[in-house]
Design a protein around this motif. Sequence first.
Motif, mmCIF file in Angstrom:
data_model
loop_
_atom_site.group_PDB
_atom_site.id
_atom_site.type_symbol
_atom_site.label_atom_id
_atom_site.label_comp_id
_atom_site.label_asym_id
_atom_site.label_seq_id
_atom_site.Cartn_x
_atom_site.Cartn_y
_atom_site.Cartn_z
ATOM 1 N N TYR A 395 115.994 -36.097 -89.507
ATOM 2 C CA TYR A 395 116.610 -35.185 -88.549
ATOM 3 C C TYR A 395 115.947 -33.823 -88.672
ATOM 4 O O TYR A 395 115.283 -33.512 -89.666
ATOM 5 N N THR A 396 116.141 -32.988 -87.662
ATOM 6 C CA THR A 396 115.739 -31.579 -87.742
ATOM 7 C C THR A 396 116.941 -30.656 -87.687
ATOM 8 O O THR A 396 116.828 -29.472 -88.008
ATOM 9 N N GLU A 397 118.096 -31.176 -87.245
ATOM 10 C CA GLU A 397 119.321 -30.388 -87.232
ATOM 11 C C GLU A 397 120.465 -31.220 -87.780
ATOM 12 O O GLU A 397 120.616 -32.393 -87.442
ATOM 13 N N SER A 398 121.253 -30.597 -88.656
ATOM 14 C CA SER A 398 122.504 -31.162 -89.160
ATOM 15 C C SER A 398 123.433 -29.990 -89.388
ATOM 16 O O SER A 398 123.039 -28.826 -89.265
ATOM 17 N N HIS A 399 124.676 -30.274 -89.764
ATOM 18 C CA HIS A 399 125.612 -29.164 -89.981
ATOM 19 C C HIS A 399 125.100 -28.218 -91.067
ATOM 20 O O HIS A 399 125.341 -27.012 -91.009
ATOM 21 N N ASP A 400 124.385 -28.748 -92.070
ATOM 22 C CA ASP A 400 123.836 -27.899 -93.123
ATOM 23 C C ASP A 400 122.613 -27.124 -92.651
ATOM 24 O O ASP A 400 122.398 -25.967 -93.038
ATOM 25 N N GLU A 401 121.792 -27.747 -91.837
ATOM 26 C CA GLU A 401 120.539 -27.127 -91.425
ATOM 27 C C GLU A 401 120.718 -26.064 -90.355
ATOM 28 O O GLU A 401 119.786 -25.318 -90.058
ATOM 29 N N VAL A 402 121.894 -25.982 -89.750
ATOM 30 C CA VAL A 402 122.092 -24.991 -88.683
ATOM 31 C C VAL A 402 123.208 -24.021 -89.059
ATOM 32 O O VAL A 402 123.890 -23.475 -88.203
ATOM 33 N N ALA A 403 123.403 -23.781 -90.345
ATOM 34 C CA ALA A 403 124.394 -22.823 -90.835
ATOM 35 C C ALA A 403 123.939 -22.345 -92.208
ATOM 36 O O ALA A 403 122.818 -22.617 -92.635
ATOM 37 N N ASN A 404 124.816 -21.641 -92.911
ATOM 38 C CA ASN A 404 124.493 -21.155 -94.255
ATOM 39 C C ASN A 404 123.182 -20.366 -94.281
ATOM 40 O O ASN A 404 122.315 -20.587 -95.124
ATOM 41 N N GLY A 405 123.037 -19.464 -93.339
ATOM 42 C CA GLY A 405 121.834 -18.637 -93.281
ATOM 43 C C GLY A 405 120.729 -19.193 -92.417
ATOM 44 O O GLY A 405 119.690 -18.549 -92.239
ATOM 45 N N LYS A 406 120.927 -20.404 -91.875
ATOM 46 C CA LYS A 406 119.940 -21.012 -90.991
ATOM 47 C C LYS A 406 120.577 -21.253 -89.621
ATOM 48 O O LYS A 406 121.794 -21.234 -89.480
ATOM 49 N N ALA A 407 119.749 -21.483 -88.620
ATOM 50 C CA ALA A 407 120.252 -21.638 -87.260
ATOM 51 C C ALA A 407 119.604 -22.844 -86.600
ATOM 52 O O ALA A 407 118.790 -23.554 -87.194
ATOM 53 N N ARG A 408 119.988 -23.056 -85.347
ATOM 54 C CA ARG A 408 119.358 -24.107 -84.558
ATOM 55 C C ARG A 408 117.858 -23.838 -84.474
ATOM 56 O O ARG A 408 117.406 -22.688 -84.545
ATOM 57 N N VAL A 409 117.085 -24.908 -84.294
ATOM 58 C CA VAL A 409 115.628 -24.746 -84.250
ATOM 59 C C VAL A 409 115.231 -23.782 -83.141
ATOM 60 O O VAL A 409 114.344 -22.937 -83.322
ATOM 61 N N THR A 410 115.904 -23.862 -81.996
ATOM 62 C CA THR A 410 115.557 -22.959 -80.891
ATOM 63 C C THR A 410 115.718 -21.498 -81.301
ATOM 64 O O THR A 410 114.894 -20.645 -80.965
ATOM 65 N N SER A 411 116.800 -21.203 -82.030
ATOM 66 C CA SER A 411 117.037 -19.823 -82.462
ATOM 67 C C SER A 411 116.096 -19.420 -83.581
ATOM 68 O O SER A 411 115.728 -18.239 -83.701
ATOM 69 N N GLU A 412 115.702 -20.371 -84.414
ATOM 70 C CA GLU A 412 114.741 -20.049 -85.467
ATOM 71 C C GLU A 412 113.365 -19.751 -84.877
ATOM 72 O O GLU A 412 112.626 -18.909 -85.380
ATOM 73 N N VAL A 413 113.022 -20.455 -83.789
ATOM 74 C CA VAL A 413 111.738 -20.203 -83.134
ATOM 75 C C VAL A 413 111.741 -18.837 -82.449
ATOM 76 O O VAL A 413 110.796 -18.057 -82.563
ATOM 77 N N MET A 414 112.815 -18.530 -81.728
ATOM 78 C CA MET A 414 112.875 -17.281 -80.967
ATOM 79 C C MET A 414 114.323 -16.798 -80.967
ATOM 80 O O MET A 414 115.123 -17.159 -80.104
ATOM 81 N N VAL A 415 114.668 -15.980 -81.970
ATOM 82 C CA VAL A 415 116.054 -15.582 -82.179
ATOM 83 C C VAL A 415 116.617 -14.812 -80.986
ATOM 84 O O VAL A 415 117.798 -14.948 -80.652
ATOM 85 N N ASP A 416 115.808 -13.989 -80.327
ATOM 86 C CA ASP A 416 116.305 -13.177 -79.217
ATOM 87 C C ASP A 416 116.306 -13.909 -77.883
ATOM 88 O O ASP A 416 116.934 -13.448 -76.925
ATOM 89 N N ASP A 417 115.599 -15.025 -77.807
ATOM 90 C CA ASP A 417 115.502 -15.763 -76.542
ATOM 91 C C ASP A 417 115.345 -17.251 -76.838
ATOM 92 O O ASP A 417 114.290 -17.841 -76.620
ATOM 93 N N PRO A 418 116.419 -17.885 -77.345
ATOM 94 C CA PRO A 418 116.303 -19.263 -77.839
ATOM 95 C C PRO A 418 116.111 -20.315 -76.752
ATOM 96 O O PRO A 418 115.992 -21.497 -77.081
ATOM 97 N N GLN A 419 116.096 -19.916 -75.494
ATOM 98 C CA GLN A 419 115.815 -20.887 -74.431
ATOM 99 C C GLN A 419 114.488 -20.586 -73.742
ATOM 100 O O GLN A 419 114.251 -21.037 -72.616
ATOM 101 N N ASN A 420 113.606 -19.833 -74.408
ATOM 102 C CA ASN A 420 112.328 -19.549 -73.775
ATOM 103 C C ASN A 420 111.361 -20.723 -73.958
ATOM 104 O O ASN A 420 111.678 -21.726 -74.593
ATOM 105 N N TYR A 421 110.176 -20.583 -73.409
ATOM 106 C CA TYR A 421 109.178 -21.659 -73.416
ATOM 107 C C TYR A 421 108.880 -22.160 -74.828
ATOM 108 O O TYR A 421 108.869 -23.372 -75.080
ATOM 109 N N PHE A 422 108.633 -21.244 -75.756
ATOM 110 C CA PHE A 422 108.238 -21.646 -77.107
ATOM 111 C C PHE A 422 109.373 -22.384 -77.823
ATOM 112 O O PHE A 422 109.143 -23.371 -78.515
ATOM 113 N N ALA A 423 110.603 -21.911 -77.640
ATOM 114 C CA ALA A 423 111.743 -22.569 -78.277
ATOM 115 C C ALA A 423 111.941 -23.975 -77.718
ATOM 116 O O ALA A 423 112.178 -24.932 -78.462
ATOM 117 N N LEU A 424 111.826 -24.100 -76.390
ATOM 118 C CA LEU A 424 111.976 -25.419 -75.773
ATOM 119 C C LEU A 424 110.886 -26.363 -76.252
ATOM 120 O O LEU A 424 111.149 -27.504 -76.645
#
Length: 600
Positions: A395-424
Amino acid sequence: MAEAVMEQVQAMGAVVLESGVSFRVWAPNAQFVSVVGTFNNWDELANPLEQSDDGKWSLIVPEARIGDEYRYLIRNADKKISRIDPYTRQVTNSVGNGVIANLTFDWSQDTFQLPPINELVIYEMHIGTFGKSEDDGMPSTFQSAIADLDYLQKLGINCIEIMPIAEFAGDYSWGYNPAHLFAVETAYGGPQAFQDFIIEAHRRGIGVILDVVYNHFGPSDIDLWQFDGWSENGMGGIYFYNDWRAETPWGQTRPDYGRHEVRQMIYENARMWLEEYHVDGLRMDMTLFIRHVSGSGDPGQELPDGWSLIQWINKDLHEMFPGKITIAEDLQNNDFLTKPVNQGGAGYSAQWDARFVHPIREVAIIPEDDDRNMDAIKNALLANYNLNPFQRVIYTESHDEVANGKARVTSEVMVDDPQNYFALKRSTLAAGLVFTAPGIPMIFQGQEFLEDEWFRDNIPLDWDKAENYPGIIQMYRDLISLRLNHQGQSKGLIGSGIEILHQDNDQKTMAFHRWYEHGQGDDVVVVLNFKNKVAEVPLRMPTHGHWKCLFNSDAKVYSKKFPGTHVEDVLLDSQQTAEPQTTLSIGPYTMLVFGWHLDQ
């Protein structure tokens, strides 16, 4: 008939009989125990229990009925203690009362069988945030989750993994703080609602794996703490270690795996979920802290009693419930977790794989293309346990991987714009690896419609995103369909076979071959581009023939933001080329999947 009644009377907790309700509780240090409840107006002298030599107290109360609330009153010297039944199947709330429950349910129409382990696709879900709450200010429930099962069925997953539902403190929680092991969380709807949920999932061809927590209890709202008034060193009493072994990352609340009664309780809890609720498997939380005190690897801190307990549970569950599975979260890359018990292993069917999630997330998230580590991808693809890749959950996302100081992959790629081209682009490329690598693929709720930020137990899924990103949902559907060979063109993705065909550390491209038995509709080639530019990939295909492009993650049908780089099928005629060589054009941050056909 007499034997059945005797077995019921010997069972722990409140057991409904024709003659009333049998109460049985373990309190070896008590001098007096009685059961009080709505059936005797909470009179502590009305129904005293009788003590046996093994420290258990029991009584049949003819007046008690299903739905009555109850507690145990315990006296130990000058202490007078009120406790909820450790085995109660229902509570009013975590600090309320036990409820005499009737868990009989008509399972006669439930013929569901979990798919083979190599054909599972898991969707991790948190009941309290997944559905649309019927009551503002309260978590969502089993009933609201049922309303979205049709969506999951259409998505194509065939198994749900539910974060813990054992009664916990308050109404909001991840669930990893169990207060009452045998009771289903009241805020979610309680035991009947959970049984309804299982039935509805099974009707849609969806199995249910339940997350359980046996590495610690609580740490709050636990009536098990100093249950009968006895303790040592100011610690937890009969249900807990009372020395250095009690220490966990969540407090001094580790169960005493060496006590027969504690082992039996955990064993019976694991069995209950499969037997009484028909769940299709268990995922045990952080088993590292069942088998070891600190998780440091120090041999002096190993817990042999914890290891033998999980061996006992796994061995018996696999024998009693064939076809159902158990999964460990251990994350130490230890083959023995999934080695059979008769070979000295713990006996789990599979384990969460740290060797996949961490490197794949890192490759997707790291900002600069030139820094992406293709060797890390290769190692993640080729990893397995005991030579069996389906002993791992990837997996790339689980309850542990998207909390505790970490976020969804989209937000990790682009925290200010998690739905932009690079995040998608990069989040879906990483997800594509989940569905094409050998292993059991898993996604976390909302991943398929680009849920962002980090997971919180009081923030529901943003279902508006499901309407805003239908193309991304379609991509996940297509990947799942490929994974499960719904079109008869990609059987290799449920096989164990894998071979790296191409790796270019400068261009950040890779290709690998997947197969089950080889042949038409079986052999699959996956091509990856981890740079933000079109790449030309020289490639020796596994064989001549027609290699049909089954999937192109760059297609505009998935997002208008994607370039839509066109990809042709690959036709390799053995009469024209001695070697099955070709050069493929692949779009930026893209995955291509080809399937082999005999026809030209």
